[in-house]
Design a protein around this motif. Structure first.
Motif, PDB file in Angstrom:
ATOM      1  N   LEU A   4       0.827  -1.207   0.000  1.00 52.36           N
ATOM      2  CA  LEU A   4       0.000   0.000   0.000  1.00 52.36           C
ATOM      3  C   LEU A   4       0.861   1.256   0.000  1.00 52.36           C
ATOM      4  N   ARG A   5       1.943   1.240   0.763  1.00 48.33           N
ATOM      5  CA  ARG A   5       2.828   2.418   0.766  1.00 48.33           C
ATOM      6  C   ARG A   5       3.357   2.690  -0.638  1.00 48.33           C
ATOM      7  N   ALA A   6       3.707   1.632  -1.354  1.00 45.40           N
ATOM      8  CA  ALA A   6       4.204   1.807  -2.723  1.00 45.40           C
ATOM      9  C   ALA A   6       3.116   2.384  -3.611  1.00 45.40           C
ATOM     10  N   GLU A  51       0.913   7.197  -6.490  1.00 42.11           N
ATOM     11  CA  GLU A  51      -0.138   8.192  -6.750  1.00 42.11           C
ATOM     12  C   GLU A  51       0.340   9.598  -6.409  1.00 42.11           C
ATOM     13  N   LEU A  52       1.093   9.731  -5.322  1.00 46.40           N
ATOM     14  CA  LEU A  52       1.639  11.047  -4.966  1.00 46.40           C
ATOM     15  C   LEU A  52       2.608  11.535  -6.036  1.00 46.40           C
ATOM     16  N   ALA A  53       3.475  10.638  -6.503  1.00 45.79           N
ATOM     17  CA  ALA A  53       4.425  11.016  -7.553  1.00 45.79           C
ATOM     18  C   ALA A  53       3.692  11.428  -8.820  1.00 45.79           C
ATOM     19  N   GLY A  54       2.634  10.688  -9.164  1.00 45.00           N
ATOM     20  CA  GLY A  54       1.864  11.026 -10.359  1.00 45.00           C
ATOM     21  C   GLY A  54       1.166  12.366 -10.227  1.00 45.00           C
ATOM     22  N   LEU A  62       8.045  12.996  -1.233  1.00 45.27           N
ATOM     23  CA  LEU A  62       8.368  11.647  -1.698  1.00 45.27           C
ATOM     24  C   LEU A  62       9.582  11.049  -1.003  1.00 45.27           C
ATOM     25  N   ALA A  63      10.144  11.765  -0.034  1.00 46.61           N
ATOM     26  CA  ALA A  63      11.401  11.324   0.586  1.00 46.61           C
ATOM     27  C   ALA A  63      11.218  10.264   1.659  1.00 46.61           C
ATOM     28  N   GLY A  64      10.025   9.822   1.920  1.00 40.02           N
ATOM     29  CA  GLY A  64       9.826   8.787   2.921  1.00 40.02           C
ATOM     30  C   GLY A  64       8.696   9.135   3.863  1.00 40.02           C
ATOM     31  N   GLY A  65       8.693   8.484   5.001  1.00 41.78           N
ATOM     32  CA  GLY A  65       7.610   8.649   5.954  1.00 41.78           C
ATOM     33  C   GLY A  65       6.869   7.327   6.120  1.00 41.78           C
ATOM     34  N   LYS A  66       6.167   7.206   7.231  1.00 44.96           N
ATOM     35  CA  LYS A  66       5.500   5.951   7.556  1.00 44.96           C
ATOM     36  C   LYS A  66       4.195   5.748   6.801  1.00 44.96           C
ATOM     37  N   ARG A  67       3.617   6.832   6.260  1.00 42.13           N
ATOM     38  CA  ARG A  67       2.343   6.774   5.524  1.00 42.13           C
ATOM     39  C   ARG A  67       1.226   6.203   6.391  1.00 42.13           C
ATOM     40  N   LEU A  68       1.283   6.492   7.695  1.00 44.69           N
ATOM     41  CA  LEU A  68       0.272   5.954   8.600  1.00 44.69           C
ATOM     42  C   LEU A  68      -1.117   6.506   8.314  1.00 44.69           C
ATOM     43  N   VAL A 117      -7.163   4.669  -2.846  1.00 45.19           N
ATOM     44  CA  VAL A 117      -5.716   4.848  -2.673  1.00 45.19           C
ATOM     45  C   VAL A 117      -5.347   6.304  -2.921  1.00 45.19           C
ATOM     46  N   VAL A 118      -5.944   6.911  -3.924  1.00 43.75           N
ATOM     47  CA  VAL A 118      -5.679   8.326  -4.223  1.00 43.75           C
ATOM     48  C   VAL A 118      -6.196   9.216  -3.096  1.00 43.75           C
ATOM     49  N   ALA A 119      -7.436   8.958  -2.659  1.00 41.47           N
ATOM     50  CA  ALA A 119      -8.017   9.771  -1.580  1.00 41.47           C
ATOM     51  C   ALA A 119      -7.180   9.665  -0.314  1.00 41.47           C
ATOM     52  N   ALA A 120      -6.742   8.454   0.010  1.00 40.11           N
ATOM     53  CA  ALA A 120      -5.924   8.260   1.206  1.00 40.11           C
ATOM     54  C   ALA A 120      -4.567   8.946   1.059  1.00 40.11           C
TER      55      ALA A 120
END
Length: 355
Positions: A13-15, A20-23, A49-55, A76-79
């Motif tokens: 899911l993080r990937a 989606e963020l990169a896009g 885009l440098a990281g983070g837990k994406r909690l 996935v986009v909304a989240a």
């Protein structure tokens, strides 16, 4: 015929969130105003885009799944849009706290202050760094709103989730103000607990869960049950964060263990230490805590006092109690079994961590 199933484990899911963020950020590039330097845009791309837990995206996704909705790109986009709001909060929080490091790199205001100094521009490098970072944070908040609305869900669905999203934004700003007030207030445990609930707990766990569930059409009962799980877990998450801010390994956390102590951050742990300190410890706490010139030796003495007063042990107990309360609430919540298992795993990741 081969059927490709989108991954729903945490790393998968993080990937997907990152993709989606990169896009989304990539699509903003061609719309960047002509004549405007691209430094802000480039810095934000790198920061987000440098990281983070994406909690927050993870909790939002499993709130959606917990309400019985199926996996798909729109959720996935909304989240992922919540991660842009998180970027706004981090950038502004670092300004307010005077933190020069974030995720092992210079914070955004420090990045631009250093750029100003290296370039020998006119004016105050620190003011330039702060002002530019404020604009960066504002842009992340605007982008978060745009990405959320463009996620691909129906207008009705987006409207349902957006009500909780708006509430979350208000709570975060109010929590930041409460944090400022508490810094000049009584420094009590009750005050510090109120700050973490408003500023961090609900914004990290409860509201993302409820946003996902609301997008899926969940009723008031499930929304309330997710709150009963999310509030104590979010409190435990922030209490762990405060411990790591003083006792963590900077090589792992990406932040200095001096920042919170130099700032005099009014955490629950420090409130407990003050309330249990004897007279000599109280004197040293007043001399060291909140001293902008605090060095490593002084910080080590403060850590010794926190340990000696039992404040760190009490915080660990508070974390355990709140985590147990959250998991107990989750057991009786009306969520799908797969989502329940994922949320239990996420709870462990949120609490048992070194960064």
């Amino acid at each position: 015929m081969t059927v490709t199933v989108a991954p729903t484990d945490a790393s998968g899911l993080r990937a997907r969130f990152d993709a989606e963020l990169a896009g989304f950020l990539g699509r903003q590039g061609p719309d960047w105003p002509d004549g405007a330097p691209r430094g802000v845009f480039t810095a934000l791309q790198r920061f987000v885009l440098a990281g983070g837990k994406r909690l927050r995206p993870l909790f939002c996704y499993w709130g959606w799944r917990g309400a019985g909705a199926a996996d798909g790109t729109p959720i996935v986009v909304a989240a992922a849009a919540l991660e842009l709001f998180h970027a706004f909060a981090l950038i502004h929080d670092d300004i307010l706290d005077g933190s020069d490091r974030r995720r092992g790199e210079p914070s955004v205001h420090r990045l631009f202050a250093d750029l100003h100094a290296r370039s020998s521009w006119r004016g105050d490098p620190e003011a330039y760094g702060r002002n530019t970072a404020l604009l960066c944070g504002d842009l992340c908040a605007a982008w978060s709103d745009q990405m959320f609305h463009e996620c691909g869900l129906s207008t009705e669905q987006v409207h349902r989730g957006y009500g909780v999203f708006a509430l979350m934004r208000t709570e975060v700003i109010a929590g930041e103000y409460l944090d400022l007030v508490s810094g000049v207030g009584d420094g009590s445990v009750a005050s510090a607990l109120t700050v973490i609930r408003m500023k961090a707990a609900r914004y990290t766990v409860t509201r993302p869960l409820q946003i996902g569930a609301a997008l899926a059409g969940a009723g008031p009962e499930l929304i309330a049950q997710l709150g009963e799980f999310g509030d104590p877990l979010g409190d435990a998450f922030q209490l762990r964060d405060d411990v790591l801010g003083v006792f963590g390994d900077p090589a792992v956390t990406g932040k200095s263990v001096l920042d919170d102590l130099r700032e005099g951050k009014p955490t629950v742990m420090m409130a407990l230490a003050r309330s249990a300190a004897d007279r000599p410890q109280t004197i040293r706490l007043r001399e060291l805590f909140g001293n902008p010139a605090l060095d490593a030796e002084g910080a080590a003495e403060l850590r010794d006092i926190i340990e000696a007063t039992g404040a760190r042990e009490r915080i660990e107990q508070m974390i355990r109690v709140r985590t147990e309360a959250a998991l107990s609430a989750l057991e009786s919540a009306m969520v799908a079994d797969e989502a329940r298992a994922a949320l239990v795993a996420l709870a462990g990741q949120a609490i048992d961590r070194r960064a």
